[in-house]
Motif scaffolding. Structure first.
Motif, short mmCIF file in Angstrom:
data_model
loop_
_atom_site.label_atom_id
_atom_site.label_comp_id
_atom_site.label_asym_id
_atom_site.label_seq_id
_atom_site.Cartn_x
_atom_site.Cartn_y
_atom_site.Cartn_z
N ILE A 117 3.45 5.18 1.30
CA ILE A 117 2.76 5.80 2.42
C ILE A 117 3.79 6.03 3.51
N ASP B 20 3.38 9.62 8.68
CA ASP B 20 2.35 10.63 8.97
C ASP B 20 1.13 10.54 8.06
N GLY B 21 1.09 9.49 7.22
CA GLY B 21 -0.06 9.27 6.35
C GLY B 21 0.04 9.90 4.97
N SER B 22 1.13 10.59 4.69
CA SER B 22 1.30 11.16 3.36
C SER B 22 1.43 10.03 2.34
N GLU B 23 0.93 10.28 1.14
CA GLU B 23 1.00 9.28 0.07
C GLU B 23 1.54 9.91 -1.19
#
Length: 103
Positions: A56, A59-62
């Motif tokens: 993660i 910016d919250g991208s996974e």
């Protein structure tokens, strides 16, 4: 086809990595993930060719990254530790971090 480890081995290794070496997971992910700014990483599985981490970013991208074992394919549980330590050392080298001693 990659060697598969039994469920007990998978749970033991991933549990140990996620409970006792969470900072190492993040370090490995930062070094080998194509995503920038990894802030969390959890080892989710592995096989005889690679380990996999769920990452993660800030910016919250996974994503799930698959990182090959530095020493090549493995088939035995003791080899998993050796290869994770080698990944940690390689991650430290990539990121310019001094690795801690291994016991």
């Amino acid at each position: 086809m990659a060697h598969t480890f039994d469920d007990g081995t998978l749970r033991g290794v991933t549990g140990h990595m996620n409970n006792d070496h969470s900072d190492d997971n993040v370090l490995i992910a930062r070094a080998f993930s194509p995503l920038a700014d990894v802030i969390r990483a959890e080892m989710v599985t592995f096989d005889g060719e690679a380990g996999q981490w769920h990452v993660i970013t800030a910016d919250g991208s996974e994503d799930v990254i698959r990182v090959p074992w530095p020493g090549g394919p493995i088939t035995e549980r003791p080899e998993v530790r050796r290869e994770i330590v080698a990944l940690y050392d390689a991650a430290c080298a990539r990121l310019g971090v001094t690795p801690r001693p291994h016991s």
